[in-house]
Design an enzyme around this catalytic site. Structure first.
Site, PDB file in Angstrom:
ATOM      1  N   TYR A   1     -24.079  75.116  49.270  1.00 15.41           N
ATOM      2  CA  TYR A   1     -25.148  74.272  48.725  1.00 15.41           C
ATOM      3  C   TYR A   1     -25.449  74.688  47.282  1.00 15.41           C
ATOM      4  CZ  TYR A   1     -29.652  71.855  48.321  1.00 15.41           C
ATOM      5  OH  TYR A   1     -30.684  71.042  47.896  1.00 15.41           O
TER       6      TYR A   1
HETATM    7  N1  LIG Z   1     -36.268  68.846  50.032  1.00 11.09           N
HETATM    8  C1  LIG Z   1     -36.091  69.877  49.207  1.00 11.09           C
HETATM    9  O1  LIG Z   1     -36.744  70.930  49.353  1.00 11.09           O
HETATM   10  C2  LIG Z   1     -35.112  69.754  48.064  1.00 11.09           C
HETATM   11  C3  LIG Z   1     -35.161  70.733  47.048  1.00 11.09           C
HETATM   12  C4  LIG Z   1     -34.265  70.638  45.975  1.00 11.09           C
HETATM   13  C5  LIG Z   1     -33.349  69.595  45.929  1.00 11.09           C
HETATM   14  N2  LIG Z   1     -33.321  68.668  46.934  1.00 11.09           N
HETATM   15  C6  LIG Z   1     -32.334  67.582  46.830  1.00 11.09           C
HETATM   16  O2  LIG Z   1     -33.023  66.350  46.836  1.00 11.09           O
HETATM   17  C7  LIG Z   1     -32.125  65.319  47.264  1.00 11.09           C
HETATM   18  C8  LIG Z   1     -32.830  64.433  48.269  1.00 11.09           C
HETATM   19  O3  LIG Z   1     -33.053  65.191  49.450  1.00 11.09           O
HETATM   20  P1  LIG Z   1     -34.401  65.065  50.311  1.00 11.09           P
HETATM   21  O4  LIG Z   1     -35.097  66.355  50.218  1.00 11.09           O
HETATM   22  O5  LIG Z   1     -35.109  63.825  49.990  1.00 11.09           O
HETATM   23  O6  LIG Z   1     -33.763  65.052  51.777  1.00 11.09           O
HETATM   24  P2  LIG Z   1     -33.556  63.912  52.850  1.00 11.09           P
HETATM   25  O7  LIG Z   1     -34.847  63.285  53.193  1.00 11.09           O
HETATM   26  O8  LIG Z   1     -32.735  64.564  53.921  1.00 11.09           O
HETATM   27  O9  LIG Z   1     -32.681  62.811  52.083  1.00 11.09           O
HETATM   28  C9  LIG Z   1     -31.302  62.925  51.880  1.00 11.09           C
HETATM   29  C10 LIG Z   1     -30.793  61.532  51.528  1.00 11.09           C
HETATM   30  O10 LIG Z   1     -29.408  61.602  51.201  1.00 11.09           O
HETATM   31  C11 LIG Z   1     -28.693  60.628  51.942  1.00 11.09           C
HETATM   32  N3  LIG Z   1     -27.341  61.110  52.197  1.00 11.09           N
HETATM   33  C12 LIG Z   1     -26.954  62.317  52.684  1.00 11.09           C
HETATM   34  N4  LIG Z   1     -25.625  62.375  52.806  1.00 11.09           N
HETATM   35  C13 LIG Z   1     -25.148  61.171  52.378  1.00 11.09           C
HETATM   36  C14 LIG Z   1     -23.848  60.615  52.281  1.00 11.09           C
HETATM   37  N5  LIG Z   1     -22.753  61.306  52.632  1.00 11.09           N
HETATM   38  N6  LIG Z   1     -23.723  59.353  51.796  1.00 11.09           N
HETATM   39  C15 LIG Z   1     -24.812  58.638  51.432  1.00 11.09           C
HETATM   40  N7  LIG Z   1     -26.065  59.113  51.505  1.00 11.09           N
HETATM   41  C16 LIG Z   1     -26.225  60.365  51.983  1.00 11.09           C
HETATM   42  C17 LIG Z   1     -29.497  60.466  53.231  1.00 11.09           C
HETATM   43  O11 LIG Z   1     -29.317  59.169  53.779  1.00 11.09           O
HETATM   44  P3  LIG Z   1     -28.433  58.804  55.057  1.00 11.09           P
HETATM   45  O12 LIG Z   1     -28.556  59.913  56.042  1.00 11.09           O
HETATM   46  O13 LIG Z   1     -29.040  57.512  55.526  1.00 11.09           O
HETATM   47  O14 LIG Z   1     -27.053  58.616  54.526  1.00 11.09           O
HETATM   48  C18 LIG Z   1     -30.918  60.568  52.696  1.00 11.09           C
HETATM   49  O15 LIG Z   1     -31.364  59.315  52.219  1.00 11.09           O
HETATM   50  C19 LIG Z   1     -30.890  66.025  47.795  1.00 11.09           C
HETATM   51  O16 LIG Z   1     -29.853  65.951  46.850  1.00 11.09           O
HETATM   52  C20 LIG Z   1     -31.355  67.458  47.961  1.00 11.09           C
HETATM   53  O17 LIG Z   1     -30.291  68.383  47.875  1.00 11.09           O
HETATM   54  C21 LIG Z   1     -34.180  68.717  47.981  1.00 11.09           C
END
Ligand SMILES: NC(=O)c1ccc[n+]([C@@H]2O[C@H](COP(=O)([O-])OP(=O)(O)OC[C@H]3O[C@@H](n4cnc5c(N)ncnc54)[C@H](OP(=O)(O)O)[C@@H]3O)[C@@H](O)[C@H]2O)c1
Length: 254
Positions: A157
């Site tokens: 990651y």
């Molecule tokens: N939450 C945190 O603490 C945090 C911190 C730093 C960075 N981030 C980053 O923020 C971004 C959004 O994450 P989030 O926290 O909002 O988590 P989340 O609610 O789990 O959202 C992840 C999103 O990515 C989509 N996704 C995952 N794999 C995919 C694939 N192979 N093809 C198309 N869509 C895909 C999922 O949709 P489907 O499952 O419907 O495909 C979902 O809409 C990510 O890049 C994550 O690494 C999160």
């Protein structure tokens, strides 16, 4: 409020968390949006909600690991709205945490494809569409993990998210003279499905809150506000940046 009036925006990862909050916020700011993720029925529900509020929204479901999907997503956006101004490449996954000595090559590749190769593929098709107007803003959701902070058991990651920052800086220099801005957004802990996947217990959640200077994690809407800034003309002189929106997790030692 920052406006995105008539800007055409692709948002990936829009079925939950930060992407979903951004879809609502961007539509409310006047953008015409195309929302993307794999779970189509959720996207359709999101689109219905946004349309009921008067937003202009289209859905195209698919997997960001697929090159064909990125090509189709841009073609669909151009067919529906005639241009592409902003791409918020936000989809991502945490992957299976574990010691690097026990990680399979398949798991490594899968996470790289989902989090990093997807960024390359997105840029490959989005930038030519933006160059038609000699302007555009690409945003990649990276993380503080792998940039300011090392976490054990998160090597793939961390590497994928740090890789997005390198990609951001290279693309910013490659296309800056043609009016394209490219930035990485680095959220701290954010209250989404991914954060719950990281650790759902009271103990983990308390630990995660406490490593932030603000002693809490973000609401997805707070991260969406920063994405809105990077998408908009308000950030017109910002490119190649790794923008921390991390509640001070990168500086907190107490
Ligand atoms: N939450 C945190 O603490 C945090 C911190 C730093 C960075 N981030 C980053 O923020 C971004 C959004 O994450 P989030 O926290 O909002 O988590 P989340 O609610 O789990 O959202 C992840 C999103 O990515 C989509 N996704 C995952 N794999 C995919 C694939 N192979 N093809 C198309 N869509 C895909 C999922 O949709 P489907 O499952 O419907 O495909 C979902 O809409 C990510 O890049 C994550 O690494 C999160």
């Amino acid at each position: 409020m920052i406006k995105l009036t008539d800007k055409v925006v692709i948002i990936t990862g829009a079925s939950s968390g930060i992407g979903l909050a951004s879809a609502k916020l961007f539509a409310n700011a006047g953008a015409k949006i195309v929302i993307a993720a794999r779970r189509e029925s959720i996207l359709q529900d999101v689109a219905k909600d946004i349309a009921q509020q008067g937003g202009e929204v289209r859905v195209m479901a698919g997997d960001v690991c697929s090159e064909q999907y990125h090509r189709n997503l841009v073609e669909f956006t151009l067919a529906e709205f005639g241009r592409l101004d902003v791409a918020f490449n936000n989809a991502g996954a945490l992957g299976r945490p574990g010691p690097v000595t026990e990680m399979s090559l398949d798991d490594w590749h899968t996470l790289m494809q989902t989090n990093l190769t997807s960024g390359f593929l997105a840029a490959k098709y989005q930038i030519p569409a933006m160059l038609r107007n000699q302007s555009g803003s690409l945003i990649f959701t990276s993380s503080f993990v792998g940039f300011t902070t090392g976490f054990p058991l998160q090597s793939a990651y961390a590497a994928s998210k740090a890789g997005l920052i390198g990609l951001t800086k290279a693309l910013a220099t490659e296309f800056g003279s043609q009016g394209i801005r490219v930035n990485a957004l680095l959220p701290g802990g954010t209250n989404t499905d991914m954060a719950r996947e990281f650790g759902d217990s009271e103990e983990v959640q308390t630990f995660v809150k406490n490593i932030h200077a603000l002693k809490r994690i973000a609401a997805p809407e707070e991260i969406a506000q920063s994405a809105l800034y990077l998408a908009s003309d308000m950030s017109g002189f910002t490119t190649g940046s790794a923008m921390l929106v991390d509640g001070g997790v990168s500086v907190c030692k107490t």
